[in-house]
Design a protein around this motif. Structure first.
Motif, PDB file in Angstrom:
ATOM      1  N   ASN A 283       0.842  -1.199   0.000  1.00 25.90           N
ATOM      2  CA  ASN A 283       0.000   0.000   0.000  1.00 25.90           C
ATOM      3  C   ASN A 283       0.876   1.247   0.000  1.00 25.90           C
ATOM      4  O   ASN A 283       1.657   1.456   0.927  1.00 25.90           O
ATOM      5  CB  ASN A 283      -0.897  -0.002   1.238  1.00 25.90           C
ATOM      6  CG  ASN A 283      -1.959   1.096   1.179  1.00 25.90           C
ATOM      7  OD1 ASN A 283      -1.772   2.131   0.555  1.00 25.90           O
ATOM      8  ND2 ASN A 283      -3.092   0.854   1.830  1.00 25.90           N
ATOM      9  N   SER A 286       0.359   3.871   3.320  1.00 25.77           N
ATOM     10  CA  SER A 286       0.451   3.579   4.758  1.00 25.77           C
ATOM     11  C   SER A 286       1.588   2.611   5.031  1.00 25.77           C
ATOM     12  O   SER A 286       1.873   1.729   4.211  1.00 25.77           O
ATOM     13  CB  SER A 286      -0.872   3.004   5.281  1.00 25.77           C
ATOM     14  OG  SER A 286      -1.136   1.737   4.704  1.00 25.77           O
ATOM     15  N   GLN A 287       2.224   2.801   6.188  1.00 26.43           N
ATOM     16  CA  GLN A 287       3.294   1.908   6.609  1.00 26.43           C
ATOM     17  C   GLN A 287       2.695   0.550   6.966  1.00 26.43           C
ATOM     18  O   GLN A 287       1.748   0.453   7.739  1.00 26.43           O
ATOM     19  CB  GLN A 287       4.007   2.501   7.826  1.00 26.43           C
ATOM     20  CG  GLN A 287       5.185   1.703   8.347  1.00 26.43           C
ATOM     21  CD  GLN A 287       6.465   1.938   7.549  1.00 26.43           C
ATOM     22  OE1 GLN A 287       6.438   1.958   6.336  1.00 26.43           O
ATOM     23  NE2 GLN A 287       7.576   2.114   8.256  1.00 26.43           N
ATOM     24  N   TYR A 396      10.096   4.676   5.841  1.00 27.70           N
ATOM     25  CA  TYR A 396       8.760   4.527   5.273  1.00 27.70           C
ATOM     26  C   TYR A 396       8.840   3.549   4.106  1.00 27.70           C
ATOM     27  O   TYR A 396       9.343   3.869   3.028  1.00 27.70           O
ATOM     28  CB  TYR A 396       8.221   5.884   4.824  1.00 27.70           C
ATOM     29  CG  TYR A 396       6.757   5.869   4.473  1.00 27.70           C
ATOM     30  CD1 TYR A 396       5.786   5.593   5.435  1.00 27.70           C
ATOM     31  CD2 TYR A 396       6.337   6.133   3.176  1.00 27.70           C
ATOM     32  CE1 TYR A 396       4.438   5.579   5.112  1.00 27.70           C
ATOM     33  CE2 TYR A 396       4.986   6.123   2.840  1.00 27.70           C
ATOM     34  CZ  TYR A 396       4.046   5.841   3.814  1.00 27.70           C
ATOM     35  OH  TYR A 396       2.699   5.820   3.495  1.00 27.70           O
TER      36      TYR A 396
END
Length: 521
Positions: A283, A286-287, A396
């Motif tokens: 994704n 998001s992490q 990230y």
């Protein structure tokens, strides 16, 4: 000192990061084209020197004019970038200024003056100096730009893999003990090779696109065909060399920055016989919960390839994010400490440093010696002492994962494009009369060249987070103690300024391309 660093407002940290990233991204829009065009215009003028054909002189002058427009913009953004180390990152500059400042000073004194001297001869020396001297000036202009890149990349490589320095507890600074270790570290050499060679690709793509635009318009056919052939040869060689140097850089990252490699691969749990992910669903917004997930869904991978890249062994061990956070046993039986253990060790070093300075001020040499020993034993984890939670140590992942695949995927596309152009040229195809969409494909590759180049820097810098200097100094301990509002204000000023500069350059470039080369003498 440590208390001051830890009290800096979080907004200042984020705005300082944003401002530096903004400046670096805009600066890198100009640099690769400068380095790439330098090679191609040098080849053009070499053809003129060997043949004394006025066509090659006219061609070289045309590409040199586009080089000059881009060169001027790159200088302006680069100067601002270097000043930001003093304004926004004063704690960093104090801590390692003796080391980091040396290559930047050499870049400014030697390389920049070399560029500015010979660029003047290149532009104003036609018919005033001999052909040989002018040719040398053209190549030395490109060499000066490349030497500038060398020293800047040496400084950046040192941040990624600090070498050749020792910590001085009395001055609270890292001091250089070996200039050669800093200037010629394997990390610096390979970063320079990969970065400069990838810049040649950008220059080759640009020249190919301009040439195809002329072919599409039925203008300057001879110049376009010759330029397209040269750009395709430069581009194909550069693309293949970029793949080779990228592989070696990946091996170095695995050794010195394993968390970056884990983030690039979305490798949550490592082990032996690791495969290299071709594509997977990570994704981008998001992490991932790396502590729970085993691997990203929809994953397609090449068996053993990651172990080969990282260790040169198909059965080699590659640690994942959780292994690096929780500690693991290396193949040789030694133990890699957990993040919590490193954080505790780093805090001991920071506390011991404060105690050392207090003992020295009191004249208690015995106590100072004890604290100096504690610092020496724990300094390799000094930076971890500023980390509040081990989750901060994980970059990230989505940015690293997707930027790496963009870079590699586009690199493969460039290899295919240049190979097709050269194959068509070898088969004597009529490249000047292809359907319009063939030329539009070449033109569309220009922004993709910049995307690939910027993606490489995103991997290099996002993957290093949270460190300004790998394992030595985190970003939170590097910024200046200034208000977030003042940094935010200059961020938007620079955003407007750089955007205007970029728009002006594009406008001038397009006008010059439409105008075309000068009339034959």
């Amino acid at each position: 000192m440590s208390n001051i660093l830890l009290s800096i407002d979080a907004g200042t940290i984020e705005w300082s990061r944003a401002q530096f990233a903004l400046t670096a991204i805009y600066h890198w829009l100009f640099v690769p084209l400068t380095l790439g065009l330098a090679v191609i215009m040098g080849i053009m003028e070499t053809c003129y020197y060997r043949t004394n054909d006025a066509f090659w002189k006219r061609t070289a002058k045309f590409w040199q004019k586009l080089f000059g427009i881009n060169f001027a913009m790159g200088v302006a953004t680069g100067i601002i970038l270097e000043f930001e180390f003093g304004t926004n990152w004063s704690n960093y500059s104090w801590f390692v200024g003796d080391i980091f400042g040396a290559p930047l000073a050499i870049e400014g004194i030697v390389a920049f003056f070399m560029e500015s001297t010979f660029v003047a001869v290149m532009y104003f020396g036609w018919n005033k100096v001999s052909r040989g001297f002018h040719l040398a000036s053209t190549w030395l202009t490109g060499l000066g730009a490349t030497i500038s890149a060398w020293w800047i990349l040496v400084a950046n490589a040192w941040m990624q893999c600090p070498v050749g320095c020792e910590f001085n507890s009395d001055t609270v600074r890292n001091e250089m003990v070996s200039f050669l270790d800093v200037a010629l570290s394997p990390f610096a050499v390979m970063k320079f090779c990969h970065t400069v060679i990838s810049s040649w690709i950008v220059g080759a793509v640009f020249v190919a696109a301009v040439s195809c635009w002329y072919l599409m318009k039925g203008r300057e056919t001879k110049l376009a065909l010759k330029s397209l052939r040269i750009s395709a040869m430069v581009g194909l060689v550069a693309s293949l060399l970029a793949a080779a140097t990228g592989h070696i850089s990946g091996e170095q990252v695995a050794q010195k920055q394993p968390m970056k490699l884990a983030a690039m691969e979305a490798l949550y749990n490592g082990g032996v016989d690791q495969s290299l992910t071709a594509v997977a669903w990570v994704n981008p917004f998001s992490q991932p919960d790396y502590s729970v997930e085993q691997e990203p869904p929809l994953r397609i991978a090449m068996p053993y390839a990651l172990s080969i890249m990282a260790t040169r062994d198909p059965h080699g061990y590659v640690p994942g994010v959780n292994d690096l956070l929780n500690g693991y046993i290396r193949p040789d039986g030694s133990k890699e400490p957990s993040a919590d253990e490193k954080i505790e060790s780093g805090k001991k070093a920071i506390v011991a440093l404060a105690a050392y300075r207090k003992a020295k001020a009191a004249g208690d040499d015995a106590a100072a010696k004890v604290q100096a020993g504690i610092i020496a034993d724990n300094f390799k984890n000094f930076g971890y002492g500023y980390i509040k939670d081990k989750s901060e140590l994980v970059p990230y992942i989505p940015v690293n994962f997707w930027a790496f695949r963009l870079m590699v995927g586009l690199g493969c596309l460039f290899i295919l494009f240049f190979a097709v152009v050269l194959f068509m040229d070898w088969r004597k195809k009529d490249i000047a009369n292809l359907p319009k969409w063939h030329y539009l494909v070449a033109i569309a590759l220009v922004p993709l060249g910049y995307v690939a180049s910027e993606s490489g820097w995103l991997v290099a810098e996002f993957g290093r987070q949270p460190w300004t200097i790998q394992d030595m100094l985190p970003v939170s301990a590097s910024v200046s103690d200034i208000s977030a509002g003042s940094v935010a204000l200059t961020f938007f000023i620079f955003l407007a300024l750089f955007t205007t500069m970029l728009a002006v350059e594009i406008n001038i470039m397009l006008k010059q391309i439409k105008k075309g080369p000068e009339a034959e003498e």
